[in-house]
Design an enzyme around this catalytic site. Structure first.
Site, mmCIF file in Angstrom:
data_model
loop_
_atom_site.group_PDB
_atom_site.id
_atom_site.type_symbol
_atom_site.label_atom_id
_atom_site.label_comp_id
_atom_site.label_asym_id
_atom_site.label_seq_id
_atom_site.Cartn_x
_atom_site.Cartn_y
_atom_site.Cartn_z
ATOM 1 N N CYS A 1 -5.151 1.184 -13.319
ATOM 2 C CA CYS A 1 -5.955 -0.015 -13.582
ATOM 3 C C CYS A 1 -6.320 -0.169 -15.056
ATOM 4 O O CYS A 1 -6.283 -1.279 -15.590
ATOM 5 C CB CYS A 1 -7.240 0.022 -12.750
ATOM 6 S SG CYS A 1 -6.990 -0.314 -11.004
ATOM 7 N N HIS A 2 -6.685 0.937 -15.686
ATOM 8 C CA HIS A 2 -7.228 0.837 -17.046
ATOM 9 C C HIS A 2 -6.197 1.067 -18.144
ATOM 10 O O HIS A 2 -6.536 1.001 -19.329
ATOM 11 C CB HIS A 2 -8.406 1.796 -17.207
ATOM 12 C CG HIS A 2 -9.616 1.385 -16.422
ATOM 13 N ND1 HIS A 2 -10.450 0.362 -16.813
ATOM 14 C CD2 HIS A 2 -10.113 1.837 -15.242
ATOM 15 C CE1 HIS A 2 -11.423 0.212 -15.933
ATOM 16 N NE2 HIS A 2 -11.237 1.096 -14.955
ATOM 17 N N ILE B 182 0.412 -6.341 -12.495
ATOM 18 C CA ILE B 182 0.449 -4.910 -12.777
ATOM 19 C C ILE B 182 0.758 -4.594 -14.233
ATOM 20 O O ILE B 182 0.218 -3.652 -14.800
ATOM 21 C CB ILE B 182 1.463 -4.198 -11.846
ATOM 22 C CG1 ILE B 182 1.495 -2.677 -12.111
ATOM 23 C CG2 ILE B 182 2.853 -4.772 -11.995
ATOM 24 C CD1 ILE B 182 0.217 -1.981 -11.831
ATOM 25 N N ASP C 1 10.450 4.403 -7.504
ATOM 26 C CA ASP C 1 9.700 3.182 -7.188
ATOM 27 C C ASP C 1 10.598 1.943 -7.282
ATOM 28 O O ASP C 1 10.188 0.900 -7.760
ATOM 29 C CB ASP C 1 8.498 3.042 -8.136
ATOM 30 C CG ASP C 1 7.578 1.896 -7.741
ATOM 31 O OD1 ASP C 1 7.510 1.557 -6.552
ATOM 32 O OD2 ASP C 1 6.937 1.320 -8.646
ATOM 33 N N ASN D 52 8.832 1.252 -1.842
ATOM 34 C CA ASN D 52 9.085 2.653 -2.162
ATOM 35 C C ASN D 52 8.473 3.584 -1.125
ATOM 36 O O ASN D 52 7.695 3.173 -0.262
ATOM 37 C CB ASN D 52 8.497 2.979 -3.534
ATOM 38 C CG ASN D 52 6.998 2.675 -3.591
ATOM 39 O OD1 ASN D 52 6.619 1.531 -3.860
ATOM 40 N ND2 ASN D 52 6.149 3.658 -3.341
ATOM 41 N N GLY E 118 0.773 -1.232 0.000
ATOM 42 C CA GLY E 118 0.000 0.000 0.000
ATOM 43 C C GLY E 118 0.801 1.277 0.000
ATOM 44 O O GLY E 118 0.269 2.349 0.311
ATOM 45 N N CYS F 161 -7.211 6.884 -13.225
ATOM 46 C CA CYS F 161 -7.667 5.655 -13.871
ATOM 47 C C CYS F 161 -6.543 4.801 -14.463
ATOM 48 O O CYS F 161 -6.714 3.598 -14.660
ATOM 49 C CB CYS F 161 -8.651 5.981 -14.995
ATOM 50 S SG CYS F 161 -9.856 7.257 -14.595
ATOM 51 N N ASN G 27 11.228 -7.858 -11.126
ATOM 52 C CA ASN G 27 10.135 -7.481 -10.251
ATOM 53 C C ASN G 27 9.826 -8.612 -9.279
ATOM 54 O O ASN G 27 10.745 -9.254 -8.773
ATOM 55 C CB ASN G 27 8.923 -7.053 -11.085
ATOM 56 C CG ASN G 27 8.050 -6.042 -10.365
ATOM 57 O OD1 ASN G 27 7.297 -6.385 -9.467
ATOM 58 N ND2 ASN G 27 8.149 -4.771 -10.746
ATOM 59 N N TRP G 28 8.569 -8.880 -9.007
ATOM 60 C CA TRP G 28 8.209 -9.869 -7.976
ATOM 61 C C TRP G 28 8.490 -11.303 -8.407
ATOM 62 O O TRP G 28 8.592 -12.201 -7.553
ATOM 63 C CB TRP G 28 6.732 -9.741 -7.593
ATOM 64 C CG TRP G 28 5.790 -10.083 -8.719
ATOM 65 C CD1 TRP G 28 5.221 -9.204 -9.583
ATOM 66 C CD2 TRP G 28 5.323 -11.379 -9.094
ATOM 67 N NE1 TRP G 28 4.435 -9.870 -10.492
ATOM 68 C CE2 TRP G 28 4.476 -11.209 -10.207
ATOM 69 C CE3 TRP G 28 5.537 -12.665 -8.607
ATOM 70 C CZ2 TRP G 28 3.844 -12.283 -10.839
ATOM 71 C CZ3 TRP G 28 4.905 -13.743 -9.239
ATOM 72 C CH2 TRP G 28 4.066 -13.545 -10.336
#
Length: 702
Positions: free
Chosen positions: A627-628, A559, A321, A276, A198, A624, A408-409
């Site tokens: 997500c979009h 993501i 980030d 981050n 978060g 937006c 990344n993850w």
């Protein structure tokens, strides 16, 4: 009587599966000795990275370089959700435990794939708004007959491994704040370790340890300091506060430890990485600069008490980030002729770190992907040697890596046999610049960066060139020499985690729908299977009745498919995720889904002014985009608004965006962020992008 006998046999078979193939164990009969000595039990995969070292190396060798060509599908299991699949299966004594998006948990017969039970924590769908990177879950932990899952809405739940019924549940976060959890918990000596997510939304990160028996909190370590006017929790927080300025605590600070953990039984140290800052741009959170401890750091604490031992900050004052939450792998290496016990990370910032895991001394660091923001790492200070514009103070900066990271993850693996680390590496450039109009918005996406800088070019050829510039590859890295050994190029970035085995193999899934095996020594491709969907999760391997299986989770999401939909093809509505399990001679068939391209409907005519569209573009990017997708081009996980019939009707669009009529699907109301005029400007912008997309798809009248 035949029917009764068949039913009785089925009940007995399920009971035996839950009891485990080893009849001396009950379900999930894992304790400290089994976890510490996991290398003596290679047929099971009892923790997230198989062992506390998180090497993701299995000594199993019945599937090897000489026979992997005969690998076939043994069974598949369809999950109940159609969002991202990031779970690493846990297998204990013939039973597999996996998760899917929205934190669902499943127990499966590891030999046949038969469902034994399923648990749904019923996460409120509106919580999805707080999840920056899809509503995913990376797996469970097991301990003494229980299965532990951390839910997206911040709970830690202990389930009975035999029935799937909750034994206890605790809330690990302040649920009035936008915390989420996507990571897999770890268990050390009866304590369940879990972090949270978060950092963009307004939280203060921390790691907690709970009693596995009853869920009582044992200790908590915060990763960034709180209000300096109040007593500090410990000396580590007092020291950290001196590296910040301004009123950072009013925004939370960030630093969420949202993924990797590992543990060294010899030193009793727990290692975890932090995320981050909030917001990304340091100028907005700490105006006078500073390292901002312990953002973007690798931290070691005492596993019994949570007491700070050491840290290495990979990106001081991080403005890009560059989380340090990637896989933390423990290994014993010989460096300069001396045995060294190390922790390693291919960090998001593009540098590969080798650290003495007892002292925290930085041994070496070298970029494993191109890094245009720093020329190297000063081993004396541990700080990167930054080049170019200082934290994009003067002008926008285009650089590698971007916020997507060089890694990344997706978990990396290390093979003690080859001495190589296998990294899901990528090159995705990004533009960074200050948002001069930034104002902190609790519970919303806060970066203080100018998102308009990453707008895609209007020219289709330029857009295609940008797409083609994105690179992804499997990178074999020598951590002693800090040098590439070999690489295998993929179609694009954001490919799956890796698994190394005693059979001389490396397994990896890819974003374009394949699961592959390579020779661990040289990268030669040896086997490939179609999965028909992005296969991003960490693979694993296990045995049942002496037969070796290889398993991986497959499912479209994460993501990159939210924010970078332009980089992937539109192939229809994502299907439910799957668990795919392979064995030598496997003859099961995976049904190929209908991947016919959905034709974009003819959009409404553009009637808004250019000024309104421009305003809508900025509002879309601010509210937006995450997500979009850039330029409203979704990857298909979240609806592509250019295809939506809602854009043709202002009232219907307003009902969703401001009225929250699709809250149950995760689309919450934005009435606090947008006025009616703002919502209409966003609609106008989406209509403009829909018309551009339609024109591109119908060039020449086709």
């Amino acid at each position: 009587m035949r029917g009764y006998g068949a039913a009785l046999a089925a009940v007995l078979a399920a009971s035996m599966a839950l009891a485990g193939c080893n009849m001396g164990h009950g379900p999930a009969a894992v304790d400290a000795q089994r976890l510490t000595e996991a290398d003596k039990d290679p047929g099971n995969w009892m923790s997230h990275g198989r062992t506390y070292s998180e090497q993701r190396f299995s000594p199993l060798d019945k599937v090897n370089a000489s026979n992997v060509k005969d690998l076939g599908l043994a069974w598949s299991y369809e999950l109940s959700t159609n969002r991202g699949v990031e779970t690493t299966p846990i297998v204990v004594d013939g039973v597999m435990y996996v998760t899917s998006s929205w934190s669902l948990v499943y127990a499966l017969d590891a030999k046949t794939g038969k469902e034994l039970w399923k648990y749904d924590p019923k996460v409120p769908r509106e919580v999805g708004h707080n999840a920056c990177c899809d509503v995913v879950n990376r797996g469970v932990a097991v301990w003494k007959g229980r299965v532990y899952v951390a839910t997206l809405d911040g709970r830690l739940v202990a389930l009975d491994a035999k029935t799937g019924q909750p034994a206890w549940s605790v809330v690990t976060v302040d649920q009035t704040k936008p915390y989420t959890i996507t990571m897999a918990p770890r268990i050390i000596k009866g304590k369940v370790m879990v972090g949270n997510s978060g950092s963009e939304y307004g939280v203060r990160g921390y790691v907690s340890a709970y009693d596995a028996d009853d869920g009582k909190l044992i200790w908590r370590f915060y990763t960034v300091p709180g209000d300096p006017k109040k007593p500090f929790e410990n000396k580590a927080m007092e020291a950290a506060a001196k590296t910040w300025s301004g009123d950072w605590w009013t925004m939370g600070g960030g630093g969420s430890p949202w993924d990797s953990m590992s543990y060294d039984p010899e030193t009793n140290l727990l290692f975890f990485g932090t995320g981050n800052g909030l917001p990304w741009d340091e100028k907005a959170r700490s105006p006078k600069g500073g390292d901002n401890l312990y953002l973007a750091s690798i931290i070691a604490v005492d596993a019994d008490t949570g007491e700070y031992r050491w840290h290495v900050q990979t990106t001081p004052g991080d403005s890009w980030d560059f989380d340090s939450t990637q896989t933390l792998t423990l290994a014993d290496l010989t460096i300069d002729g001396q045995p060294r016990k190390v922790v390693m990370q291919a960090s998001k910032n593009g540098f590969f770190y080798v650290i003495d895991r007892a002292s925290g001394k930085l041994i070496s660091a070298k970029n494993y992907v191109p890094t245009t923001w720093a020329s190297g790492v000063d081993l004396a200070t541990g700080k990167p040697i930054e080049i170019g514009d200082d934290h994009y103070k003067a002008a926008p900066t285009v650089m590698l890596p971007s916020s997507f990271g060089g890694h990344n993850w997706h978990p990396m693996a290390f093979s003690p046999k080859t001495g190589l680390v296998y990294i899901p590496a990528q090159e995705v450039p990004g533009a960074f610049g200050t948002d001069d109009k930034f104002a902190y918005r609790p519970g919303e996406w806060n970066t203080a960066t100018n998102t308009d800088l990453n707008t895609l070019p209007a020219d289709p050829k330029a857009r295609a060139a940008m797409r083609n510039s994105l690179k992804g590859y499997l990178l074999a890295w020598d951590p002693v020499k800090q040098k590439e050994a070999w690489r295998v190029a993929h179609v694009g970035p954001w490919n799956g985690g890796t698994l190394a085995t005693g059979g001389g193999l490396v397994f990896q899934g890819t974003a374009d729908g394949h699961f592959n095996a390579y020779d661990a020594a040289n990268g030669n491709p040896l086997w490939s299977a179609d999965t028909y969907t992005a296969t991003l999760a960490g693979p694993m391997t296990y045995t049942v009745d002496g037969e070796q299986y290889v398993a991986v989770g497959a499912g479209f999401g994460s993501i990159f498919y939210l924010a970078a939909g332009f980089a992937v093809p539109k192939v229809g509505t994502p299907e439910n995720g799957k668990i795919l399990v392979y064995k030598l001679g496997g003859a099961a068939k995976l049904q190929k889904p209908d991947l016919e391209r959905i034709e974009m409907p003819k959009p409404p005519a553009m009637t808004a002014s250019a000024q309104v569209v421009t305003q809508g573009h900025s509002l879309f990017n601010r509210n937006c985009l995450v997500c979009h997708g850039y330029n409203a081009i979704s990857g298909g996980v979240i609806p592509d608004l250019r295809y939506s019939p809602l854009i043709a009707n202002a009232a219907d669009f307003k009902d969703v965006v401001l009225g929250g009529s699709r809250k149950s699907n995760g689309m919450v109301s934005f009435a606090k962020q947008l006025s009616e005029a703002d919502a209409e400007a966003v609609r106008a912008y989406v209509i403009s992008e829909a018309n551009a997309g339609y024109a591109e798809a119908h060039q020449g009248g086709k």
